[in-house]
Design an enzyme around this catalytic site. Sequence first.
Site, PDB file in Angstrom:
ATOM      1  N   LYS A  24     -11.846  16.451  23.197  1.00  0.00           N
ATOM      2  CA  LYS A  24     -12.254  16.718  24.597  1.00  0.00           C
ATOM      3  C   LYS A  24     -12.225  18.219  24.874  1.00  0.00           C
ATOM      4  CE  LYS A  24      -9.844  17.209  28.558  1.00  0.00           C
ATOM      5  NZ  LYS A  24      -8.723  17.038  29.444  1.00  0.00           N
TER       6      LYS A  24
ATOM      7  N   LYS B 249      -7.008  28.537  28.714  1.00  0.00           N
ATOM      8  CA  LYS B 249      -6.641  27.289  28.021  1.00  0.00           C
ATOM      9  C   LYS B 249      -7.690  26.956  26.957  1.00  0.00           C
ATOM     10  CE  LYS B 249      -4.853  23.179  27.248  1.00  0.00           C
ATOM     11  NZ  LYS B 249      -3.576  22.956  26.587  1.00  0.00           N
TER      12      LYS B 249
ATOM     13  N   THR C 215      -6.518  19.774  32.197  1.00  0.00           N
ATOM     14  CA  THR C 215      -7.429  20.630  31.424  1.00  0.00           C
ATOM     15  C   THR C 215      -8.844  20.147  31.685  1.00  0.00           C
ATOM     16  OG1 THR C 215      -5.763  20.875  29.701  1.00  0.00           O
ATOM     17  CG2 THR C 215      -8.025  21.448  29.115  1.00  0.00           C
TER      18      THR C 215
ATOM     19  N   LEU D 282      -4.578  15.070  35.795  1.00  0.00           N
ATOM     20  CA  LEU D 282      -5.545  13.988  35.566  1.00  0.00           C
ATOM     21  C   LEU D 282      -6.261  14.189  34.235  1.00  0.00           C
ATOM     22  CD1 LEU D 282      -6.744  14.093  39.249  1.00  0.00           C
ATOM     23  CD2 LEU D 282      -5.604  12.131  38.167  1.00  0.00           C
ATOM     24  N   PRO D 283      -6.947  13.144  33.741  1.00  0.00           N
ATOM     25  CA  PRO D 283      -7.547  13.245  32.396  1.00  0.00           C
ATOM     26  C   PRO D 283      -8.580  14.354  32.248  1.00  0.00           C
ATOM     27  CG  PRO D 283      -7.395  10.950  33.070  1.00  0.00           C
ATOM     28  CD  PRO D 283      -7.025  11.767  34.270  1.00  0.00           C
TER      29      PRO D 283
HETATM   30  P1  NAD Z   1      -2.766  10.553  30.600  1.00  0.00           P
HETATM   31  O1  NAD Z   1      -4.034   9.826  30.356  1.00  0.00           O
HETATM   32  O2  NAD Z   1      -1.508  10.109  29.937  1.00  0.00           O
HETATM   33  O3  NAD Z   1      -2.475  10.599  32.185  1.00  0.00           O
HETATM   34  C1  NAD Z   1      -3.455  10.706  33.167  1.00  0.00           C
HETATM   35  C2  NAD Z   1      -3.028   9.824  34.334  1.00  0.00           C
HETATM   36  O4  NAD Z   1      -3.968   9.986  35.407  1.00  0.00           O
HETATM   37  C3  NAD Z   1      -3.019   8.322  33.977  1.00  0.00           C
HETATM   38  O5  NAD Z   1      -1.740   7.781  34.256  1.00  0.00           O
HETATM   39  C4  NAD Z   1      -4.110   7.736  34.866  1.00  0.00           C
HETATM   40  O6  NAD Z   1      -3.820   6.418  35.311  1.00  0.00           O
HETATM   41  C5  NAD Z   1      -4.129   8.720  36.011  1.00  0.00           C
HETATM   42  N1  NAD Z   1      -5.374   8.714  36.767  1.00  0.00           N
HETATM   43  C6  NAD Z   1      -6.648   8.767  36.294  1.00  0.00           C
HETATM   44  N2  NAD Z   1      -7.535   8.762  37.309  1.00  0.00           N
HETATM   45  C7  NAD Z   1      -6.802   8.706  38.445  1.00  0.00           C
HETATM   46  C8  NAD Z   1      -7.145   8.672  39.822  1.00  0.00           C
HETATM   47  N3  NAD Z   1      -8.430   8.680  40.227  1.00  0.00           N
HETATM   48  N4  NAD Z   1      -6.133   8.615  40.728  1.00  0.00           N
HETATM   49  C9  NAD Z   1      -4.851   8.584  40.317  1.00  0.00           C
HETATM   50  N5  NAD Z   1      -4.467   8.615  39.038  1.00  0.00           N
HETATM   51  C10 NAD Z   1      -5.432   8.673  38.107  1.00  0.00           C
HETATM   52  O7  NAD Z   1      -3.075  12.078  30.231  1.00  0.00           O
HETATM   53  P2  NAD Z   1      -2.005  13.255  29.926  1.00  0.00           P
HETATM   54  O8  NAD Z   1      -1.692  13.265  28.469  1.00  0.00           O
HETATM   55  O9  NAD Z   1      -0.896  13.184  30.926  1.00  0.00           O
HETATM   56  O10 NAD Z   1      -2.937  14.526  30.176  1.00  0.00           O
HETATM   57  C11 NAD Z   1      -3.283  14.945  31.491  1.00  0.00           C
HETATM   58  C12 NAD Z   1      -4.024  16.266  31.398  1.00  0.00           C
HETATM   59  O11 NAD Z   1      -3.196  17.228  30.747  1.00  0.00           O
HETATM   60  C13 NAD Z   1      -5.324  16.203  30.582  1.00  0.00           C
HETATM   61  O12 NAD Z   1      -6.301  16.988  31.223  1.00  0.00           O
HETATM   62  C14 NAD Z   1      -4.936  16.779  29.239  1.00  0.00           C
HETATM   63  O13 NAD Z   1      -6.030  17.374  28.573  1.00  0.00           O
HETATM   64  C15 NAD Z   1      -3.902  17.804  29.649  1.00  0.00           C
HETATM   65  N6  NAD Z   1      -2.922  18.130  28.599  1.00  0.00           N
HETATM   66  C16 NAD Z   1      -2.309  17.129  27.901  1.00  0.00           C
HETATM   67  C17 NAD Z   1      -1.384  17.453  26.927  1.00  0.00           C
HETATM   68  C18 NAD Z   1      -0.703  16.354  26.120  1.00  0.00           C
HETATM   69  O14 NAD Z   1      -0.023  16.696  25.148  1.00  0.00           O
HETATM   70  N7  NAD Z   1      -0.795  15.098  26.487  1.00  0.00           N
HETATM   71  C19 NAD Z   1      -1.072  18.794  26.649  1.00  0.00           C
HETATM   72  C20 NAD Z   1      -1.682  19.790  27.409  1.00  0.00           C
HETATM   73  C21 NAD Z   1      -2.614  19.443  28.388  1.00  0.00           C
END
Ligand code: NAD
Length: 295
Positions: free
Chosen positions: A245, A170, A95, A64-65
Amino acid sequence: MTEIGFIGLGNMGGPMVRNLIGAGHAVTAYDLAPGKLAAAVGDGARAAASVAEAAAGEAVITMLPAGPEVRAVFTGDGGVLHAARPGALLIDCSTIDLDTARAVARAAAEAGHEMLDAPVSGGMAGAEAGTLTFMVGGTEAAFARARPILEAMGRTIIHAGAAGAGQAVKMCNQLMLAVSMIGVGEAFTLARKVGLDPAVMYDVCSTATSRSWALTDYCPEPGILETAPSSRGYPAGFTAAMMLKDLRLVRAAAEGAGADAELAAHAAQLYERYCAAGHGASDFSGIIRMIKGEV
Ligand code: NAD
């Protein structure tokens, strides 16, 4: 084969689900966004109509975000802690801030579940390729249960310590990454201004004491590494907004722990300025353009 509920099917969660299914696990998926859910179903997942329905498996993974979403999905009405079966293994790969990670892990233990914080490094490319690094906080027993599941999505799986330790590692990783990316950006900016060929600088520094991942795997100077976002106009791999973030999480943790993190605070200010100028959705390596005065 494990029955896994997966909640959060975004840039990272979507490909992670594909790799779980590819490894033979049965995945029940849920996301607030219908399009993300439909894509996971196209990859072979079963659609859940709610968090509670997705939480019914032997293991539940969330991606999740940020902290507020994790708190709501786990502890809210109809959340994972109420819906999961007794003894279910809960793994949060998002994260998030240390306080939330520890509070949710405590609530999970009180509800009779084993919970791990297992944030990742490796970005969307690592999620696609199944080569993520997982840094895991929680008990030895929960880690042993989780390892075969995490191995379907990652290559390096490390037990960092008790609940919250995964998030702590992290955060420290992100601190070093942000500072080194800005340092590489400043160095290439200076190199150009003093008349150096960036390719020569890369050749020297990639084998010298300044070598870093930001330089050798993700060089922010365009035209050096074909595969880096810099050579394609800085489309996100990892967005500047996400780096900001993460730097805010670093700042909160450093303040809470009384640790001096001046360069991290300065890096956060630079990313704040870059994002405020409308570049939050571009790759975090694009900050070099602000350093060069191009944006
Ligand atoms: P993203 O925004 O693409 O995906 C998050 C998903 O969660 C979305 O599809 C959203 O609709 C869903 N969501 C939000 N609230 C929800 C709820 N209450 N119920 C169900 N679904 C819900 O984000 P991401 O890029 O996939 O990143 C996710 C996590 O991974 C973050 O914490 C980010 O910091 C971490 N991260 C991301 C990356 C990257 O390169 N994108 C790398 C390492 C870590």
